[in-house]
Design an enzyme around this catalytic site. Structure first.
Site, PDB file in Angstrom:
ATOM      1  N   GLU A   9       0.879  -1.168   0.000  1.00 56.70           N
ATOM      2  CA  GLU A   9       0.000   0.000   0.000  1.00 56.70           C
ATOM      3  C   GLU A   9       0.920   1.222   0.000  1.00 56.70           C
ATOM      4  O   GLU A   9       1.801   1.331   0.850  1.00 56.70           O
ATOM      5  CB  GLU A   9      -0.862  -0.022   1.267  1.00 56.70           C
ATOM      6  N   ARG A  15       4.869 -12.942   9.763  1.00 55.74           N
ATOM      7  CA  ARG A  15       5.567 -11.711   9.433  1.00 55.74           C
ATOM      8  C   ARG A  15       6.863 -11.630  10.224  1.00 55.74           C
ATOM      9  O   ARG A  15       7.040 -12.310  11.237  1.00 55.74           O
ATOM     10  CB  ARG A  15       4.683 -10.508   9.717  1.00 55.74           C
ATOM     11  N   LYS A  36       3.742   0.975   9.921  1.00 60.39           N
ATOM     12  CA  LYS A  36       3.950   2.166   9.086  1.00 60.39           C
ATOM     13  C   LYS A  36       3.345   3.406   9.721  1.00 60.39           C
ATOM     14  O   LYS A  36       3.880   4.501   9.594  1.00 60.39           O
ATOM     15  CB  LYS A  36       3.357   1.946   7.694  1.00 60.39           C
TER      16      LYS A  36
HETATM   17  P1  ATP Z   1       1.173  -1.763   8.045  1.00 64.47           P
HETATM   18  O1  ATP Z   1       0.228  -2.707   8.732  1.00 64.47           O
HETATM   19  O2  ATP Z   1       2.250  -1.246   8.925  1.00 64.47           O
HETATM   20  O3  ATP Z   1       0.489  -0.696   7.256  1.00 64.47           O
HETATM   21  P2  ATP Z   1       1.235  -3.548   5.879  1.00 64.47           P
HETATM   22  O4  ATP Z   1       1.614  -4.938   6.122  1.00 64.47           O
HETATM   23  O5  ATP Z   1      -0.205  -3.279   5.773  1.00 64.47           O
HETATM   24  O6  ATP Z   1       1.926  -2.660   6.982  1.00 64.47           O
HETATM   25  P3  ATP Z   1       1.627  -3.276   3.114  1.00 64.47           P
HETATM   26  O7  ATP Z   1       2.152  -2.152   2.326  1.00 64.47           O
HETATM   27  O8  ATP Z   1       0.201  -3.646   2.927  1.00 64.47           O
HETATM   28  O9  ATP Z   1       1.937  -2.954   4.625  1.00 64.47           O
HETATM   29  O10 ATP Z   1       2.549  -4.545   2.925  1.00 64.47           O
HETATM   30  C1  ATP Z   1       2.887  -5.046   1.680  1.00 64.47           C
HETATM   31  C2  ATP Z   1       3.265  -6.491   1.825  1.00 64.47           C
HETATM   32  O11 ATP Z   1       4.336  -6.624   2.746  1.00 64.47           O
HETATM   33  C3  ATP Z   1       2.116  -7.302   2.363  1.00 64.47           C
HETATM   34  O12 ATP Z   1       1.971  -8.450   1.540  1.00 64.47           O
HETATM   35  C4  ATP Z   1       2.521  -7.678   3.743  1.00 64.47           C
HETATM   36  O13 ATP Z   1       2.070  -8.941   4.063  1.00 64.47           O
HETATM   37  C5  ATP Z   1       4.051  -7.632   3.679  1.00 64.47           C
HETATM   38  N1  ATP Z   1       4.603  -7.278   4.970  1.00 64.47           N
HETATM   39  C6  ATP Z   1       4.389  -6.162   5.679  1.00 64.47           C
HETATM   40  N2  ATP Z   1       5.022  -6.190   6.855  1.00 64.47           N
HETATM   41  C7  ATP Z   1       5.681  -7.377   6.904  1.00 64.47           C
HETATM   42  C8  ATP Z   1       6.517  -8.010   7.867  1.00 64.47           C
HETATM   43  N3  ATP Z   1       6.809  -7.439   9.034  1.00 64.47           N
HETATM   44  N4  ATP Z   1       7.019  -9.231   7.563  1.00 64.47           N
HETATM   45  C9  ATP Z   1       6.723  -9.810   6.396  1.00 64.47           C
HETATM   46  N5  ATP Z   1       5.947  -9.280   5.450  1.00 64.47           N
HETATM   47  C10 ATP Z   1       5.414  -8.069   5.694  1.00 64.47           C
HETATM   48 MG    MG Z   2      -1.637  -3.715   4.313  1.00 64.31          MG
END
Ligand code: ATP
Ligand code: MG
Length: 556
Positions: free
Chosen positions: A37, A263, A273
């Site tokens: 995102e 994760r 984020k």
């Molecule tokens: P936040 O919850 O902080 O906004 P997010 O996971 O929603 O983070 P995205 O931009 O949606 O952020 O993440 C893109 C991809 O990265 C998703 O497929 C997510 O599963 C993966 N991802 C995010 N954080 C992690 C993590 N700590 N370990 C492994 N994969 C991750």
């Molecule tokens: Mg997300």
């Protein structure tokens, strides 16, 4: 341009699923995606997902798409999109022509929502957000049907179209799937598919005032792109039945398969984020690329290498159980890479002047230093030596305890690559601070050994006082004082000493033409990297990581 990282990818449960799907003929080729995102910069957790998805595509000769999951109009910015693309490339991966935006599917998604309504499987609901929550029930109690649940298809089609046309206020109407308000899985209790947001979108402008929800968008975007394996983190496990349900209703087979993995959690590191944005907005750090940030741009500026991060991602593996990885392990992977690749240099971070009284005034000679003992190809360099030099303040003690072997009154030590020197006098100011050391050198010990075979117990790094360059060195520590800063308030756990700036450092004159992001090992100090604030007039180095490996000590 997928990188060959020379790693024999270890097998894991995801690769086992893929192997079976290829063996059974369910899929002929593997298509994965990384779906960020665009509401922040990528961090080390994303790196795990990137390495996993692009790594699978690389190893199975498939494809990996970069898809921006940009369904949330107010949060997304072009700056984030650009930084994400830069960071994925920096990590060593490339999506080729497969760059997509979920917003490109808005029209198609709308048509599929209409299809769902026509099948009697979606309805326009006028409960408020609060009421929807109350009607949803709890883990132990079933939900209650919305009074709008049994509207006719015609009425729903009409209302949904009017939602699109902007006739209704935000929050007054949503489109919901008609599944099962008594489902043990709360996600399946008539989830919201569309909501009204009268906000311009960074790509579609004012074309839309209704926006699809993540659960509706993600599975269909995967299907539209012919993704075979949709790999996501464990929080989405409960959403998988909905992912499958939506595809089952409106999309022809074969369907992508959602697979969840744990994760990455890293000690002393915050990865939300939202909270990282807060650190930036409150000025607690100096931007998304502050070298203390766990963002890829922060790690890059700090001196991390893409190879080290890929190696780390590979070695932590993937599993189905959440756990916390020790930050020291990331540093261990980094040191292994930097040890092989970083040229050595000498720099004095906290200088103490030494005057070598029997060395001719005005004379400069050059001694030869090995650039990288790990890499014979790296060769040697010439280092100026003269009557006045600097050593590290902590390498001298007036009254040394038993185990201190470095310089002290009357003691002889080796200067790396140069000579033995003996401390003959110590000059102190009125307050008793040591301001200068007087010494003599033994001309017979050039190169660092004595012809008579006498030994010294310490070798010190040094730089010539006049033939060296001033530099600023920034030392870092964890941004947080607790292992799991994700719990509790942001400010409570901040480390007040996460940044220390040394302004009087001196570095070898050989560093005069360094470029931003060049990495070095400062002998006996650690690995450092040229900061983006650096210029030929004002050199600035970031401490990447200290030499001492706390992880391998404990774990070997
Ligand atoms: P936040 O919850 O902080 O906004 P997010 O996971 O929603 O983070 P995205 O931009 O949606 O952020 O993440 C893109 C991809 O990265 C998703 O497929 C997510 O599963 C993966 N991802 C995010 N954080 C992690 C993590 N700590 N370990 C492994 N994969 C991750
Ligand atoms: Mg997300």
């Amino acid at each position: 341009m997928l990188m060959d990282t020379n790693i024999n990818a270890p097998s894991n449960f995801i690769r086992n699923i893929i192997d079976e799907d290829l063996a059974s003929g369910k899929h002929k080729a593997v298509v994965t995606r990384f779906p960020p995102e665009p509401n922040g910069y990528l961090h080390i957790g994303h790196a795990k997902s990137i390495c996993l998805n692009f790594g699978i595509a690389r190893d199975y000769k498939g494809t990996c798409h970069l898809r921006f999951d940009d369904t949330n109009p107010e949060k997304e910015e072009t700056e984030y999109i650009e930084s994400i693309m830069r960071d994925v490339h920096w990590l060593g991966f490339d999506w080729g022509e497969h760059l997509y935006f979920a917003s490109d599917y808005f029209e198609q998604l709308y048509e599929l929502a209409v299809e769902l309504i026509k099948q009697g499987k979606a309805y326009v609901c006028e409960l408020s957000a609060e009421e929807i929550r109350a009607y949803r029930g709890t883990l132990t109690e079933p939900g209650k049907d919305s009074p709008y649940r049994n509207r006719s298809v015609e009425e729903n089609l009409d209302l949904f179209q009017r939602m699109r046309q902007g006739e209704f206020e935000e929050g007054s109407h949503v489109l919901r799937a008609k599944i099962d308000m008594a489902s043990p899985n709360i996600v399946m209790r008539d989830p919201t598919l569309y909501r009204i947001r009268k906000v311009a979108h960074h790509r579609t402008g004012d074309a839309w005032c209704i926006y699809p929800m993540y659960d509706f968008t993600h599975c269909l975007s995967d299907a539209i792109e012919n993704i075979t394996h949709s790999i996501c983190t464990l929080e989405f496990e409960n959403n998988r039945p909905l992912y499958d349900w939506i595809l089952e209703q409106v999309y022809p087979k074969p369907h992508p398969q959602q697979i969840e993995f744990a994760r990455l959690n890293l000690s002393y590191t915050m990865m939300s984020k939202r909270k990282l944005l807060e650190l930036v907005q409150k000025g607690i750090v100096n931007g998304w690329d502050d070298p203390r940030m766990p963002t890829l741009s922060g790690l890059r500026r700090r001196g991390y290498t893409p190879a080290a991060i890929r190696d780390f991602a590979e070695r932590i593996g993937v599993s189905k159980a959440n756990s916390m990885v020790d930050y020291a392990f990331l540093e261990h992977c980094l040191r292994e890479d930097l040890n092989q690749t970083s040229p050595r240099t000498m720099a004095v971070l906290r200088p103490l002047k030494v005057v070598i009284e029997n060395y001719p005034e005005g004379q400069v000679e050059y001694v030869e230093g090995v650039n990288n003992p790990q890499d014979p190809e790296a060769g040697t360099r010439l280092i100026p030596f003269e009557r006045e030099i600097y050593i590290e303040q902590e390498d001298f003690m007036m009254d040394p305890p038993k185990k201190f072997f470095r310089l002290a009154p009357g003691r002889e030590v080796r200067l790396r690559f140069a000579y033995f020197i003996t401390c003959t006098d110590v000059i102190q100011d009125e307050a008793g601070n040591i301001v200068e050391i007087r010494a003599t050198y033994d001309p017979e010990t050039k190169g660092g050994s004595a012809p008579d075979g006498r030994k010294v117990k310490a070798t010190l790094h040094w730089v010539a006082a006049n033939h060296s360059l001033p530099a600023e060195v920034r030392l870092y520590d964890h941004l947080f004082t607790v292992e799991d800063p994700g719990v509790g308030e942001l400010e409570e756990n901040l480390n007040p000493n996460s940044l220390e700036i040394l302004t009087d450092a001196r570095v070898e004159v050989n560093l005069k033409d360094v470029q931003v992001e060049d990495r070095f090992q400062f002998e006996r100090q650690g690995y450092l990297c040229v900061d983006s604030d650096s210029s030929p007039e004002h050199l600035v180095f970031n401490q990447t990581v200290a030499l001492r490996d706390t992880w391998s000590k404990v774990n070997k």
